[in-house]
Design an enzyme around this catalytic site. Structure first.
Site, PDB file in Angstrom:
ATOM      1  N   LYS A  22     -48.644  44.156 -19.097  1.00  0.00           N
ATOM      2  CA  LYS A  22     -48.004  43.566 -18.145  1.00  0.00           C
ATOM      3  C   LYS A  22     -48.043  44.100 -16.600  1.00  0.00           C
ATOM      4  O   LYS A  22     -48.021  45.581 -16.799  1.00  0.00           O
ATOM      5  CB  LYS A  22     -46.460  43.622 -18.201  1.00  0.00           C
ATOM      6  CG  LYS A  22     -45.586  42.762 -17.350  1.00  0.00           C
ATOM      7  CD  LYS A  22     -44.090  42.754 -17.820  1.00  0.00           C
ATOM      8  CE  LYS A  22     -43.417  41.756 -17.009  1.00  0.00           C
ATOM      9  NZ  LYS A  22     -41.875  41.885 -17.337  1.00  0.00           N
ATOM     10  N   SER A  97     -40.445  37.137 -17.648  1.00  0.00           N
ATOM     11  CA  SER A  97     -41.388  37.117 -16.564  1.00  0.00           C
ATOM     12  C   SER A  97     -42.803  37.942 -17.166  1.00  0.00           C
ATOM     13  O   SER A  97     -43.480  37.888 -16.291  1.00  0.00           O
ATOM     14  CB  SER A  97     -40.834  38.693 -15.695  1.00  0.00           C
ATOM     15  OG  SER A  97     -40.528  39.860 -16.279  1.00  0.00           O
ATOM     16  N   SER A 121     -37.576  38.660 -21.049  1.00  0.00           N
ATOM     17  CA  SER A 121     -38.935  38.690 -20.411  1.00  0.00           C
ATOM     18  C   SER A 121     -40.163  38.999 -21.487  1.00  0.00           C
ATOM     19  O   SER A 121     -41.197  38.708 -21.384  1.00  0.00           O
ATOM     20  CB  SER A 121     -39.094  39.472 -19.281  1.00  0.00           C
ATOM     21  OG  SER A 121     -38.389  39.132 -18.358  1.00  0.00           O
TER      22      SER A 121
END
Length: 422
Positions: A22, A97, A121
């Site tokens: 990420k 996210s 997330s």
């Protein structure tokens, strides 16, 4: 890490295994913006702790993946990289996210990925993209290298963990990144049990169909019913349950997050200077804003909840009561089945209608509990179904064991249509 080519005993355990990271988790030499326009061109100077441990174990990061602006929304869209689409239906969200991670793993770009989760997330993108995701117990994995870095108690609400296509990959990945790093003072030594040693017929499974505020969609509810029935067939003691305090999940999460933060979200979004909501909304309406609408919505929510002092105090107290009751309920051999969202992946932009379905995952963060998202096949429209499996703090091995059992029963990851036709 150095090793001798002619000495396999010196090779790291995951030599050559590809993974993705990420973008808000520091990977040396790679973009490190958290989707914020004001950080355009910012590159990580060194690896974060979890990323460094993966490299030392032999994993090869393919690159960094897209996310929502500052990692605080469930649509992975920002003004730097654009929008991430769902591999099962490009008109739908990949989640956030960590939507880039979910899409990368769900589309078979990589077998595993590293993500972060403060409100769902890891689990929401894993759910929407048909794969497994694990948010670890609070304090199990150091958060060193995460941007923005949460403050105070919120440091324990954030979990860094894996997204994977196979349930069996979650445990060794988690073993690799867990444990104190000497930098994150909140991370604690915590024994990690072996999911292979867990017997399903010795577990109590609390089957919670919804939060009593936003009902789960019929196909999602039916999938969870099938999961509960399968675990009962495997010998587990399955008990349907309703928990009234979960109706207040949004208020509890918001109040506890706001109480933990010294730096307002508006200041983070403005790169150190608070975003002024009125002018920012005007710029957005005229297509000149560097920010997304959900990010500005969070600024507005922050301002509104800051005015509700006494109610916030009540919600924090209720949250602490809920945390204590859940830990007592789950005990040493209990898990809870709970929806990962109110529906399968919504179309782009429609997660704002209503904007609080993510509290199905968010409430678990402020409780400090581990949770694993498990895929349960596809609905008639070809969208992934799934369920959260939640356990007591420090009992990650129970949720991972149930994930393995449900993968055996339901098949786990189903390739997206484009992969199926190859």
């Amino acid at each position: 890490r150095r090793f001798a080519e002619d000495d396999p005993a010196s090779w790291p355990p995951f030599l050559g295994v590809p993974c993705t990271i990420k973008e808000s988790l520091a990977l040396e030499g790679m973009p490190y913006t958290a989707g914020l326009v004001s950080r355009r061109g910012f590159v990580a100077a060194e690896d974060g702790s979890a990323t460094a441990r993966l490299r030392q174990a032999g994993f090869i990061p393919l690159g960094v993946t897209n996310l929502s602006e500052l990692g605080m929304w469930m649509e992975s869209r920002n003004k730097l990289y654009g929008t991430t689409c769902n591999p099962y239906d490009p008109t739908r969200t990949a989640g956030g996210s960590s939507g880039g991670e979910g899409a990368a793993v769900g589309s078979a770009m990589a077998p595993v990925g590293l993500a972060a989760d403060i409100g769902g997330s890891i689990r929401m993108p894993a759910f929407f993209n048909g794969v497994f995701g694990h948010k670890p117990s609070a304090r199990l994995v150091p958060i060193t290298g995460q941007y923005p870095e949460p403050e105070n108690e919120a440091r324990t609400f954030l979990g860094i963990g894996p997204i994977a296509r196979r349930a069996e990959d979650l445990y060794p990945f988690l073993q690799t990144i867990a444990g104190p790093d000497g930098v994150d003072g909140d991370c604690r030594p915590m024994p990690l049990g072996d999911p292979a040693a867990v017997r399903i017929d010795e577990l109590t499974v609390h089957h919670v169909a919804d939060n009593g505020f936003i009902p789960a969609a019929a196909d999602l509810r039916a999938a969870q019913e099938r999961a509960a029935a399968y675990l009962a067939q495997e010998g587990a003691d399955v008990r349907p349950l309703r928990i009234e305090a979960l109706r207040h999940s949004f208020d509890i999460w918001t109040a506890m997050m706001n109480a933990a933060a010294d730096t307002p979200f508006a200041v983070l979004l403005g790169g150190g200077r608070p975003v002024r909501l009125g002018p920012a909304l005007l710029r957005w309406a005229t297509l000149r804003s560097p920010h997304t609408l959900p990010a500005l919505g969070l600024v507005a929510t922050e301002r509104f909840t800051g005015l509700l002092g006494r109610r916030a105090e009540r919600m924090i107290a209720l949250g602490r009561e809920l945390r204590a009751s859940l830990r007592e309920l789950l005990g040493e051999r209990g898990v809870m089945l709970y929806p990962p969202y109110a529906s399968p992946a919504p179309r782009h932009g429609l997660a704002l209608l209503p904007p609080v379905c993510w509290v199905y995952t968010g409430i678990v963060n402020v409780m400090g509990l581990p949770a694993t998202q498990v895929p349960l096949g596809l609905n008639p429209r070809g969208l992934p179904l799934g369920v959260q499996v939640i356990a007591n703090a420090g009992h990650d091995h129970l949720t991972l064991a149930v994930a393995r059992a449900l993968e055996r029963g339901f098949g786990g990851w189903v390739p997206p249509p484009r992969l199926q036709h190859r």
